[in-house]
Design a protein around this motif. Structure first.
Motif, mmCIF file in Angstrom:
data_model
loop_
_atom_site.group_PDB
_atom_site.id
_atom_site.type_symbol
_atom_site.label_atom_id
_atom_site.label_comp_id
_atom_site.label_asym_id
_atom_site.label_seq_id
_atom_site.Cartn_x
_atom_site.Cartn_y
_atom_site.Cartn_z
ATOM 1 N N LEU A 1 0.808 -1.216 0.000
ATOM 2 C CA LEU A 1 0.000 0.000 0.000
ATOM 3 C C LEU A 1 0.846 1.272 0.000
ATOM 4 C CD1 LEU A 1 -2.753 -1.203 2.498
ATOM 5 C CD2 LEU A 1 -2.777 -1.273 -0.008
ATOM 6 N N ASP A 2 2.146 1.103 -0.225
ATOM 7 C CA ASP A 2 3.023 2.264 -0.305
ATOM 8 C C ASP A 2 2.536 3.166 -1.450
ATOM 9 O OD1 ASP A 2 5.446 3.733 -1.520
ATOM 10 O OD2 ASP A 2 6.254 3.005 0.389
ATOM 11 N N PRO A 3 2.411 4.477 -1.208
ATOM 12 C CA PRO A 3 1.905 5.381 -2.252
ATOM 13 C C PRO A 3 2.702 5.317 -3.554
ATOM 14 C CG PRO A 3 2.040 6.526 -0.138
ATOM 15 C CD PRO A 3 2.663 5.168 0.061
ATOM 16 N N ARG A 4 3.999 5.080 -3.464
ATOM 17 C CA ARG A 4 4.805 4.985 -4.687
ATOM 18 C C ARG A 4 4.400 3.772 -5.509
ATOM 19 N NH1 ARG A 4 10.279 5.340 -1.346
ATOM 20 N NH2 ARG A 4 8.966 3.935 -0.143
ATOM 21 N N PHE A 5 4.218 2.641 -4.833
ATOM 22 C CA PHE A 5 3.812 1.411 -5.508
ATOM 23 C C PHE A 5 2.440 1.601 -6.162
ATOM 24 C CE2 PHE A 5 2.206 -2.981 -5.676
ATOM 25 C CZ PHE A 5 3.305 -3.645 -6.186
ATOM 26 N N LEU A 6 1.521 2.225 -5.430
ATOM 27 C CA LEU A 6 0.176 2.469 -5.966
ATOM 28 C C LEU A 6 0.236 3.417 -7.170
ATOM 29 C CD1 LEU A 6 -1.749 2.808 -2.587
ATOM 30 C CD2 LEU A 6 -1.610 0.801 -4.091
ATOM 31 N N LYS A 7 1.134 4.399 -7.122
ATOM 32 C CA LYS A 7 1.308 5.326 -8.249
ATOM 33 C C LYS A 7 1.819 4.574 -9.477
ATOM 34 C CE LYS A 7 4.232 9.256 -9.552
ATOM 35 N NZ LYS A 7 5.495 8.702 -9.996
ATOM 36 N N TRP A 8 2.794 3.693 -9.272
ATOM 37 C CA TRP A 8 3.320 2.919 -10.414
ATOM 38 C C TRP A 8 2.232 2.030 -10.995
ATOM 39 C CZ3 TRP A 8 7.824 1.477 -6.714
ATOM 40 C CH2 TRP A 8 8.677 2.575 -6.586
ATOM 41 N N HIS A 9 1.370 1.504 -10.140
ATOM 42 C CA HIS A 9 0.242 0.699 -10.607
ATOM 43 C C HIS A 9 -0.699 1.565 -11.451
ATOM 44 C CE1 HIS A 9 -3.826 -1.062 -10.281
ATOM 45 N NE2 HIS A 9 -3.169 -2.182 -10.527
ATOM 46 N N ASP A 10 -1.036 2.740 -10.933
ATOM 47 C CA ASP A 10 -1.939 3.640 -11.647
ATOM 48 C C ASP A 10 -1.358 4.091 -12.982
ATOM 49 O OD1 ASP A 10 -3.750 3.404 -9.576
ATOM 50 O OD2 ASP A 10 -3.248 5.352 -8.663
ATOM 51 N N GLU A 11 -0.038 4.188 -13.045
ATOM 52 C CA GLU A 11 0.629 4.579 -14.303
ATOM 53 C C GLU A 11 0.671 3.435 -15.314
ATOM 54 O OE1 GLU A 11 3.807 7.769 -12.337
ATOM 55 O OE2 GLU A 11 4.490 5.763 -12.883
ATOM 56 N N GLY A 12 0.291 2.236 -14.892
ATOM 57 C CA GLY A 12 0.320 1.091 -15.800
ATOM 58 C C GLY A 12 1.693 0.461 -15.953
ATOM 59 N N ARG A 13 2.577 0.717 -15.009
ATOM 60 C CA ARG A 13 3.942 0.184 -15.085
ATOM 61 C C ARG A 13 4.053 -1.281 -14.660
ATOM 62 N NH1 ARG A 13 8.709 3.793 -14.723
ATOM 63 N NH2 ARG A 13 8.030 5.946 -14.533
ATOM 64 N N LEU A 14 3.148 -1.739 -13.785
ATOM 65 C CA LEU A 14 3.343 -3.023 -13.100
ATOM 66 C C LEU A 14 2.827 -4.206 -13.918
ATOM 67 C CD1 LEU A 14 2.403 -2.001 -9.449
ATOM 68 C CD2 LEU A 14 4.600 -1.765 -10.646
ATOM 69 N N ILE A 15 3.677 -5.208 -14.059
ATOM 70 C CA ILE A 15 3.361 -6.451 -14.755
ATOM 71 C C ILE A 15 3.373 -7.554 -13.694
ATOM 72 C CG2 ILE A 15 4.058 -8.057 -16.573
ATOM 73 C CD1 ILE A 15 3.467 -5.242 -17.643
ATOM 74 N N PRO A 16 2.198 -8.091 -13.305
ATOM 75 C CA PRO A 16 2.147 -9.075 -12.215
ATOM 76 C C PRO A 16 2.413 -10.508 -12.668
ATOM 77 C CG PRO A 16 -0.078 -8.535 -12.900
ATOM 78 C CD PRO A 16 0.852 -7.685 -13.738
ATOM 79 N N ILE A 17 3.001 -11.273 -11.755
ATOM 80 C CA ILE A 17 3.171 -12.714 -11.957
ATOM 81 C C ILE A 17 3.291 -13.382 -10.584
ATOM 82 C CG2 ILE A 17 5.688 -12.582 -12.137
ATOM 83 C CD1 ILE A 17 5.440 -14.956 -14.196
ATOM 84 N N CYS A 18 2.745 -14.570 -10.477
ATOM 85 C CA CYS A 18 3.032 -15.438 -9.344
ATOM 86 C C CYS A 18 3.751 -16.645 -9.922
ATOM 87 C CB CYS A 18 1.768 -15.878 -8.607
ATOM 88 S SG CYS A 18 2.186 -17.052 -7.275
ATOM 89 N N PRO A 19 5.072 -16.717 -9.787
ATOM 90 C CA PRO A 19 5.819 -17.823 -10.383
ATOM 91 C C PRO A 19 5.344 -19.197 -9.916
ATOM 92 C CG PRO A 19 7.319 -16.103 -9.665
ATOM 93 C CD PRO A 19 5.955 -15.745 -9.134
ATOM 94 N N GLU A 20 4.910 -19.299 -8.672
ATOM 95 C CA GLU A 20 4.495 -20.606 -8.154
ATOM 96 C C GLU A 20 3.218 -21.090 -8.841
ATOM 97 O OE1 GLU A 20 4.579 -20.481 -3.837
ATOM 98 O OE2 GLU A 20 6.434 -19.317 -3.918
#
Length: 153
Positions: free
Chosen positions: A25-44
């Motif tokens: 919930l860090d504001p920086r992380f949320l900002k990167w999410h809102d900018e469309g930067r984050l590509i999610p994966i769960c390797p397991e």
């Protein structure tokens, strides 16, 4: 804009072994999410393991469950999928979940299932680093922010 590969559980996806999540919930992380930067994966999960699944820990080059079942192949398959995704999206860097046998960046559990952490890295982190990716934990966002500023110029 440079992309960032991230552990899906940090985005609130319930993919952890215990069906939980650990949203960042860090504001920086949320900002990167809102900018469309984050590509999610769960390797397991991508590696073929179910939700929920038995807790697993690294024991040397192997990953085993508390019952002694070897799940190394699934962890390696997931790590390869993460590498493919990172390459496909030309990610600038990676943010993964600390302590995980896949994603740990500084510490992992010691393989004794006694809740003891030791310096080490997960299978996915190890592979990504071998291929030149900078991998950070969710508790290293200061370093991520500095690196993004340098990269974005």
């Amino acid at each position: 804009m440079k992309k960032i590969l991230v552990s899906a559980c940090l985005l609130g996806q319930k993919v952890r072994y215990d069906e939980g999540d650990v949203p960042c919930l860090d504001p920086r992380f949320l900002k990167w999410h809102d900018e469309g930067r984050l590509i999610p994966i769960c390797p397991e999960v991508v590696g073929g393991l179910p939700i929920p699944r038995p807790d697993a820990q690294r024991q040397g080059d192997k990953v085993v469950t508390g019952a002694g079942v070897d799940v190394t192949a699934e962890f390696e398959k997931g790590a390869q999928a993460a590498l493919r995704l990172a390459n496909e999206h030309q990610v600038a860097l990676v943010i993964l979940k600390q302590d995980s046998p896949s994603c740990g960046t500084l510490f992992i559990y010691d393989g004794t299932f006694t809740d003891t952490k030791v310096p080490g890295e997960g299978v996915t982190t190890e592979l990504l680093r071998k291929h030149g990716y900078q991998v950070f934990g969710e508790d290293q966002l200061d370093e991520v922010e500095k690196e993004l500023a340098r990269i974005d110029g």
